[in-house]
Scaffold this active site. Structure first.
Site, PDB file in Angstrom:
ATOM      1  CD  GLN A 189      -1.683  -0.036   5.068  1.00 60.21           C
ATOM      2  OE1 GLN A 189      -1.416   1.102   4.726  1.00 60.21           O
ATOM      3  NE2 GLN A 189      -0.762  -0.989   5.182  1.00 60.21           N
ATOM      4  CG  ASN A 243       7.988  -3.910   2.421  1.00 61.90           C
ATOM      5  OD1 ASN A 243       7.843  -2.893   3.093  1.00 61.90           O
ATOM      6  ND2 ASN A 243       7.989  -3.864   1.104  1.00 61.90           N
ATOM      7  N   GLY A 244      11.123  -4.530   1.734  1.00 58.95           N
ATOM      8  CA  GLY A 244      12.257  -3.624   1.828  1.00 58.95           C
ATOM      9  C   GLY A 244      13.378  -3.989   0.875  1.00 58.95           C
ATOM     10  CG  ASP A 245      16.437  -2.211   0.645  1.00 55.76           C
ATOM     11  OD1 ASP A 245      15.766  -1.173   0.517  1.00 55.76           O
ATOM     12  OD2 ASP A 245      17.381  -2.331   1.455  1.00 55.76           O
ATOM     13  CB  CYS A 253       2.886   5.262   7.522  1.00 58.62           C
ATOM     14  SG  CYS A 253       3.163   6.843   6.695  1.00 58.62           S
ATOM     15  N   GLY A 289       7.158  -2.620  -3.023  1.00 61.82           N
ATOM     16  CA  GLY A 289       6.653  -1.262  -2.966  1.00 61.82           C
ATOM     17  C   GLY A 289       7.257  -0.385  -4.032  1.00 61.82           C
ATOM     18  NE  ARG A 290      11.358   2.608  -1.125  1.00 59.24           N
ATOM     19  CZ  ARG A 290      12.532   2.785  -0.550  1.00 59.24           C
ATOM     20  NH1 ARG A 290      13.163   3.941  -0.692  1.00 59.24           N
ATOM     21  NH2 ARG A 290      13.097   1.821   0.163  1.00 59.24           N
ATOM     22  N   PRO A 350       0.848  -1.200   0.000  1.00 63.61           N
ATOM     23  CG  PRO A 350       0.061  -0.980   2.189  1.00 63.61           C
ATOM     24  CD  PRO A 350       0.829  -1.904   1.292  1.00 63.61           C
TER      25      PRO A 350
END
Length: 330
Positions: free
Chosen positions: A72, A204-206, A102, A228-229, A18
């Site tokens: 969410q 999650n992350g990278d 967040c 995500g990104r 999200p």
């Protein structure tokens, strides 16, 4: 087979994270098309929902082709979060997800999002109230802790499981880190390898390439990943990761025609859903990644992010397809 409640997601699901002003229906349509196994809405303010704020209410829009999909929510007041959960249930999602991750100041410093990581008892109490207020599976997205001194995610995950959440997604940074430095997956792995845990654990992350996804999967043994990104302006990443995990081979990068077609679809859906002003403005953040790394694209990209007229934008995209015909992305 990974399951959230009764929802089957495959052997190693990839989830769309999200993201505010990113994971809206126009973008989710593309991510679903290109391999996302489950998606979440943009995060929705509980206070905005119970005040009937138009922007918050619009974020409840979900479509059948998106399923399974989670809504969410975030907030700092338990009563508001409970009411918001009841409102979300009426929108008929498959899952309710709670944002405890967040890091942005306007959210976290009001005790919402990652801000609640400073008050774990309240985090547990809020989660329990939300679980009790809905028949839908409840999941959580969070971080390792507020700072280096408070990385209690192994204990926190266990406590949240004990009060009824059905899955947890963990970003491998603290709130203090924001998005700086490398994500630390060792504690995500510690949660997964806690013998008391039996719900799915998503890392999650990278995760920004198929190779990185395989490395993290093999090293940390998570049940799936949340992207995500790396998906912004590049929804193909889901299928690219899946193909690489299954075959060890990389898919060819999307051609210029495929990129332009996806960009057009994204823009048109955005115009249809948000109207001619927001539809144009909120697609701009994706253009850089749709055409990332292309030599000579700067002039076109500048026009894409400064043009307000939808018809002109479609003409620009056609120009890009013609100008870069045959461009090699290898």
């Amino acid at each position: 087979m990974v399951k959230i409640g009764d929802i089957s997601l495959g052997d190693f699901p990839l989830l769309l994270a999200p993201m505010e002003d990113v994971s809206d229906p126009p973008f989710r349509a593309l991510c679903k098309k290109y391999g996302a196994d489950m998606m979440y809405t943009e995060f929705i303010s509980s206070e905005g929902l119970i005040r009937d704020a138009a922007k918050s209410l619009q974020k409840l829009d979900i479509f059948e082709y998106e399923r399974p999909i989670g809504i969410q929510i975030f907030g700092s007041e338990i009563s508001s979060m409970r009411k918001a959960t009841e409102m979300c249930q009426k929108a008929n999602p498959d899952i309710i997800d709670i944002n405890y991750g967040c890091p942005v100041k306007k959210v976290a410093c009001k005790g919402a999002g990652a801000g609640i990581l400073k008050d774990i008892p309240k985090m547990v109490q809020m989660t329990e109230e939300i679980v009790k207020s809905t028949d839908l599976p409840v999941t959580v997205k969070t971080r390792l802790g507020w700072n280096e001194e408070s990385k209690h995610i192994v204990e926190v995950a266990e406590r949240l499981q004990d009060i009824g959440i059905k899955a947890i997604s963990i970003h491998g940074r603290t709130r203090k880190q924001m998005y700086k430095g490398e994500a630390d997956w060792t504690l995500i792995s510690a949660v997964k390898n806690n013998p008391r845990m039996h719900i799915p654990i998503f890392g999650n992350g990278d995760i920004d390439s198929p190779e990185k996804a395989k490395q993290m999967k093999d090293r940390y043994d998570v049940d799936g990943m949340m992207i995500g990104r790396a998906s912004i302006g590049y929804p193909w990443i889901f299928n690219e990761i899946k193909h690489y995990l299954e075959t060890g081979e990389k898919l060819a990068s999307p051609t210029i025609d495929e990129r332009v077609a996806a960009c057009k679809q994204h823009l048109q859906r955005s115009l249809d859903w948000k109207g001619p002003i927001l539809g144009v403005v909120e697609t701009r953040r994706h253009y850089t990644n749709y055409f990332k790394g292309m030599f000579g694209i700067k002039e076109f990209r500048t026009k894409l992010v400064t043009t307000d007229d939808p018809e002109t934008l479609f003409e620009l995209l056609d120009e890009i397809a013609e100008h870069f015909a045959g461009y090699s992305f290898s």
